[in-house]
Enzyme design. Structure first.
Site, PDB file in Angstrom:
ATOM      1  CG  ASP A 157      -1.975  -1.109   1.168  1.00 34.71           C
ATOM      2  OD1 ASP A 157      -2.347  -1.499   0.052  1.00 34.71           O
ATOM      3  OD2 ASP A 157      -2.391  -1.583   2.239  1.00 34.71           O
TER       4      ASP A 157
ATOM      5  CG  ASP B 282      -4.119   1.090  11.087  1.00 37.72           C
ATOM      6  OD1 ASP B 282      -4.307   1.128  12.313  1.00 37.72           O
ATOM      7  OD2 ASP B 282      -3.464   0.183  10.531  1.00 37.72           O
TER       8      ASP B 282
ATOM      9  CB  SER C 163      -2.638  -6.833   4.578  1.00 39.02           C
ATOM     10  OG  SER C 163      -2.278  -5.577   5.122  1.00 39.02           O
TER      11      SER C 163
ATOM     12  NE  ARG D  41      -1.117   1.568  11.847  1.00 42.03           N
ATOM     13  CZ  ARG D  41      -0.230   0.612  11.626  1.00 42.03           C
ATOM     14  NH1 ARG D  41       0.927   0.634  12.293  1.00 42.03           N
ATOM     15  NH2 ARG D  41      -0.451  -0.339  10.755  1.00 42.03           N
TER      16      ARG D  41
END
Length: 403
Positions: A15, A124, A173, A95
């Site tokens: 990504d 996210d 992922s 994050r």
């Protein structure tokens, strides 16, 4: 002249890698600066992100914030028994810190915006957006804004000679930090699909775990682990060591249906051996040193803390207030917990603490320190209101004479 410089939160994965050319081709930015943040990923993952960032972007930074991640996010999570819908949170804890570090670089590079590679379906995007917007930057999210699919991304990467670690038949992922590892995508999105062993890197299957259990002792000081089997370690070293110890016994796998922030249900697979063991031991030790009232109230606080942490709302004033209460309770969470690791399970063998509010003498059936007759008076009034209500229901009615 284009729009200037944009900074991209970069992992080295599919990504974020395709975001680099997209930001120039479709958004007209002159420079793309990538930032990879080390929160405890494997060394090879950081190396890949660094090499690809330097090759594909106009400028690249790799930042090591592992110790800060442990001190400012993992340790508070341990104190709060941080979990979401039954699993130890990991990605959500990292994050905000990653976003904060990216913001620092954006200010240094005089960037006009910050980009990330999040989709419009996951959590996210909200965690990154919250921190970025709080710093006054515009957010650019190419994957979300162009509704890109995994297959399209793989094709685009090949067209632009971008090496990617995934294939169409294995489009996993993955996200990793020292506390947790998540795996999703491809057929893993199907609730009834049985995940292959190849998706797991930290844990063995319980069937392949050692036939002999392993006993360890965790030492806690003010609510956080400080030693394994009496050997003091830094936070990051202790977590890394326990990931190996518990992982080889098949401990710390979660395969679950999770409710995302947007309300979507998603199938998620996690590995978190150290987190599983530490949180299990921490809860047990709290039961020895905290009062019943503290434990009952703290369960509510822990749930709210976990909700805010899951959403990444670390600037929410309530988050700071909850941490203040939790820290107060943890002053007495000191001691040792003996554990057994065996075939995918962790079991408490015993616990001790200098702050224990436990008296073997008072509770023992063989002790006379407490006069048992004192309980007779308590018993006479115990549940008296409920007994009175029950008695009213037992009286015969006037009309029928029946009960």
């Amino acid at each position: 002249m284009g729009k200037g410089t944009i900074v991209l939160a970069y992992s080295g994965g599919l990504d974020t890698s395709i975001c680099i050319p997209l930001l120039k081709e479709r958004y007209d930015y002159d420079r793309v600066v990538t930032v990879a943040v080390n929160v405890g990923q494997r060394d090879e993952e950081i190396d890949v992100a660094t090499k690809k960032g330097k090759k594909l972007a106009d400028k690249h930074y790799t930042l090591d914030v592992r110790e800060r991640f442990v001190a400012e996010h993992i340790f508070p999570a341990i104190k709060a028994n941080g979990s979401y819908e039954g699993y130890p949170m990991g990605t959500s804890l990292a994050r905000p810190l990653i976003a904060q570090e990216v913001v620092k670089i954006a200010k240094k590079e005089k960037a006009v915006a910050i980009a990330h590679g999040c989709t419009g379906k996951g959590n996210d995007q909200l965690r990154f957006d919250f921190i970025i917007r709080a710093a006054g930057f515009d957010v650019v999210a190419p994957i979300r804004e162009h509704n890109l699919t995994r297959d399209w991304e793989i094709g685009y990467a090949k067209d632009h000679n971008i090496p990617v670690p995934v294939k169409k038949d294995k489009p996993w992922s993955m996200d990793e930090n020292c506390w947790s590892r998540s795996i999703e995508g491809g057929r893993l999105e199907e609730p009834d699909f049985h995940p292959p062993e190849e998706i797991y890197l930290w844990t063995v299957s319980p069937e392949k775990a050692p036939a002999k259990p392993e006993k360890i002792t965790l030492t806690f000081a003010k609510g956080v682990p400080v030693a394994i089997n009496g050997k003091k370690m830094s936070g990051i070293d202790l977590i890394d060591r326990l990931n190996v110890l518990a992982g080889k016994h098949g401990i710390g796998r979660n395969d679950m249906i999770e409710d995302r922030i947007l309300g979507l249900k998603a199938r998620e697979n996690y590995e978190h051996p150290a987190a599983t063991v530490i949180l299990f031991a921490h809860r047990d030790l709290e039961g020895l040193v905290l009062t019943r009232s503290e434990l009952a109230f703290k369960r509510m606080v822990d749930d709210k803390w976990s909700e805010l942490a899951y959403k990444g709302l670390v600037y929410e004033p309530l988050y700071a207030a909850l941490n203040a209460f939790i820290d107060t309770t943890q002053e007495r969470v000191n001691g040792k917990v003996d554990l057994e690791l065996y075939k995918g399970a962790v079991r408490v063998l015993g616990r001790s603490s200098p702050q224990a509010i436990y008296s073997g003498d008072l509770v023992s059936f063989d002790s006379s320190s407490i006069d048992q007759c004192d309980a007779i008076g308590v018993s006479r009034y115990f549940g008296i209101q409920a007994r009175l209500v029950h008695a009213l229901g037992e009286k015969p009615t006037k009309k029928t004479g029946r009960k």
